[in-house]
Design a protein around this motif. Structure first.
Motif, PDB file in Angstrom:
ATOM      1  N   SER A  28       3.313   1.798   8.177  1.00 17.04           N
ATOM      2  CA  SER A  28       4.545   1.974   8.959  1.00 17.04           C
ATOM      3  C   SER A  28       4.667   3.370   9.540  1.00 17.04           C
ATOM      4  CB  SER A  28       5.765   1.672   8.084  1.00 17.04           C
ATOM      5  OG  SER A  28       5.923   2.673   7.085  1.00 17.04           O
ATOM      6  N   ALA A  29       3.901   4.330   9.016  1.00 15.34           N
ATOM      7  CA  ALA A  29       3.991   5.699   9.522  1.00 15.34           C
ATOM      8  C   ALA A  29       3.576   5.780  10.989  1.00 15.34           C
ATOM      9  CB  ALA A  29       3.116   6.625   8.681  1.00 15.34           C
ATOM     10  N   ALA A 101       0.528   2.857  18.420  1.00 18.17           N
ATOM     11  CA  ALA A 101       0.474   3.109  16.975  1.00 18.17           C
ATOM     12  C   ALA A 101      -0.649   2.336  16.300  1.00 18.17           C
ATOM     13  CB  ALA A 101       1.819   2.750  16.344  1.00 18.17           C
ATOM     14  N   GLY A 102      -0.800   1.048  16.644  1.00 22.27           N
ATOM     15  CA  GLY A 102      -1.856   0.246  16.032  1.00 22.27           C
ATOM     16  C   GLY A 102      -3.236   0.780  16.360  1.00 22.27           C
ATOM     17  N   PRO A 257      -4.610  -3.357   9.927  1.00 23.87           N
ATOM     18  CA  PRO A 257      -3.984  -4.603  10.398  1.00 23.87           C
ATOM     19  C   PRO A 257      -2.488  -4.657  10.141  1.00 23.87           C
ATOM     20  CG  PRO A 257      -5.434  -5.014   8.519  1.00 23.87           C
ATOM     21  CD  PRO A 257      -5.689  -3.624   8.960  1.00 23.87           C
ATOM     22  N   VAL A 258      -2.026  -4.094   9.022  1.00 21.57           N
ATOM     23  CA  VAL A 258      -0.581  -4.075   8.765  1.00 21.57           C
ATOM     24  C   VAL A 258       0.117  -3.160   9.768  1.00 21.57           C
ATOM     25  CG1 VAL A 258       1.210  -3.428   7.101  1.00 21.57           C
ATOM     26  CG2 VAL A 258      -0.808  -4.673   6.326  1.00 21.57           C
ATOM     27  N   ALA A 259      -0.515  -2.031  10.111  1.00 25.39           N
ATOM     28  CA  ALA A 259       0.057  -1.128  11.115  1.00 25.39           C
ATOM     29  C   ALA A 259       0.167  -1.820  12.466  1.00 25.39           C
ATOM     30  CB  ALA A 259      -0.797   0.133  11.235  1.00 25.39           C
ATOM     31  N   VAL A 260      -0.861  -2.590  12.828  1.00 28.67           N
ATOM     32  CA  VAL A 260      -0.821  -3.335  14.086  1.00 28.67           C
ATOM     33  C   VAL A 260       0.328  -4.351  14.060  1.00 28.67           C
ATOM     34  CG1 VAL A 260      -2.048  -5.028  15.495  1.00 28.67           C
ATOM     35  CG2 VAL A 260      -3.263  -3.017  14.620  1.00 28.67           C
ATOM     36  N   SER A 310     -10.064   7.632   0.985  1.00 34.22           N
ATOM     37  CA  SER A 310      -8.732   7.035   1.134  1.00 34.22           C
ATOM     38  C   SER A 310      -8.275   7.196   2.561  1.00 34.22           C
ATOM     39  CB  SER A 310      -7.721   7.685   0.170  1.00 34.22           C
ATOM     40  OG  SER A 310      -7.438   8.996   0.557  1.00 34.22           O
ATOM     41  N   PHE A 311      -7.420   6.268   2.973  1.00 30.17           N
ATOM     42  CA  PHE A 311      -6.879   6.337   4.318  1.00 30.17           C
ATOM     43  C   PHE A 311      -5.662   7.242   4.305  1.00 30.17           C
ATOM     44  CE2 PHE A 311      -8.873   2.086   4.451  1.00 30.17           C
ATOM     45  CZ  PHE A 311      -9.740   2.327   5.488  1.00 30.17           C
ATOM     46  N   PRO A 312      -5.497   8.072   5.355  1.00 31.31           N
ATOM     47  CA  PRO A 312      -4.314   8.858   5.470  1.00 31.31           C
ATOM     48  C   PRO A 312      -3.164   8.043   5.957  1.00 31.31           C
ATOM     49  CG  PRO A 312      -5.670   9.195   7.362  1.00 31.31           C
ATOM     50  CD  PRO A 312      -6.422   8.254   6.453  1.00 31.31           C
ATOM     51  N   GLU A 313      -1.941   8.659   5.806  1.00 32.16           N
ATOM     52  CA  GLU A 313      -0.804   7.947   6.322  1.00 32.16           C
ATOM     53  C   GLU A 313      -0.304   8.661   7.553  1.00 32.16           C
ATOM     54  OE1 GLU A 313       0.927  11.329   4.357  1.00 32.16           O
ATOM     55  OE2 GLU A 313      -0.827  10.113   4.270  1.00 32.16           O
TER      56      GLU A 313
END
Length: 313
Positions: A28-29, A101-102, A257-260, A310-313
């Motif tokens: 969501s960031a 954003a995605g 995918p959740v960000a998209v 790890s993935f950044p936010e």
């Protein structure tokens, strides 16, 4: 015995829920930045987000009685604050002025391939062939995503997001010397404070936009600082401490995918087919990088040390 098994099961369940919460928060960031950055500008949003997150982590740190960093470790803290906090925030915010954003989340998800290279250079960690192949695959996917849309503004901004991905990839292995001595929350607090200090010289440039930012911008900035940044770090520390590395890493594959999906619902951004294809290629490459050890074990190869991914936010 039955009660201990029940407690362990509840702990694993709580850790899994925390991991999924982190996925949603970090995903969501990206759309939240798209809402806030036109109000604050890249500099203003970077400072406000880092400052809010630092204050929240300091409050948590006082409650948990975290230690102060040793003088000898301040160099590592400064390096982490520069790459993972100040530079990453400035570059990502700047890029998301033009990049959906995605799309930004897909590009940033390739950061582990940079982490592998940095760990090889700084810590002489071995880079197995499967990891090298995964890095090339992920890089190809990033290129596909960056070339998906036409327009000079988007093209330049997409490569700014690539630069954000690079500095975030540098940040992850730089934490390793600190994480050998301090807890995850301690390291997050130190680095967040360092990021605030390093962003301060740029504040006069963005001060006018900070002062005139509207309610929607402030709400998004506060959300970014309190939830994806501060709470995200705390929940991630809780989850990683109680979950197998392979499981926690696999959860993070869900961030793009959740960000998209969130960007589509929140902002009405629909990804192009080429971006979706590039995203799948990136995730495949990252999977090869982070799961190389499991593949080597399956093939009966000798064990080598994994790079923290790890993935950044």
């Amino acid at each position: 015995m039955l009660f201990r098994q029940h407690d362990r099961g509840m702990t694993r369940h709580a850790a899994t829920l925390a991991g999924f919460a982190v996925v949603v928060l970090w995903a969501s960031a990206f759309p939240a930045i798209r809402v806030a950055v036109p109000e604050f500008g890249a500099v203003g949003l970077s400072f406000v987000r880092l400052a809010v997150a630092a204050i929240a982590l300091i409050v948590v740190g006082l409650i948990m009685r975290i230690r102060l960093p040793r003088l000898a470790d301040l160099g590592w803290v400064a390096a982490c604050g520069l790459t993972g906090m100040a530079a990453y925030q400035l570059l990502l915010n700047w890029g998301e002025l033009h990049v959906p954003a995605g799309t930004a989340s897909i590009i940033v998800s390739a950061a582990p391939l940079v982490s592998v290279l940095v760990a090889r250079v700084l810590f002489a960690e071995r880079v197995p062939v499967i990891v090298g192949v995964g890095s090339l695959v992920a890089l190809a996917g990033v290129t596909v995503v960056c070339l998906a849309r036409s327009g000079i503004g988007f093209g330049a901004a997409a490569w700014v997001v690539v630069a954000a991905m690079v500095v975030q990839g540098i940040y992850h292995p730089l934490q390793k010397p600190l994480l050998r001595k301090y807890s995850s929350i301690e390291v997050a607090t130190y680095c967040m404070l360092a990021g605030v200090v390093m962003t301060l010289p740029f504040v006069p440039v963005g001060w006018a936009m900070i002062v005139h930012a509207g309610p929607a911008g402030w709400l998004s900035a506060a959300y970014l600082g309190l939830l994806p940044s501060a709470l995200g770090f705390v929940l991630w520390a809780f989850a990683v401490a109680r979950m197998p590395v392979a499981l926690s890493t696999s959860l993070l594959y869900l961030v793009p995918p959740v960000a998209v999906l969130i960007s589509w619902i929140w902002l009405g951004e629909v990804p192009l087919v080429q971006e979706a294809v590039g995203g799948v290629i990136v995730l495949l490459g990252v999977a090869l990088v982070s799961q190389g050890e499991r593949l080597r074990r399956a093939l009966g190869r000798p064990k080598t040390e994994n790079v923290m991914v790890s993935f950044p936010e």
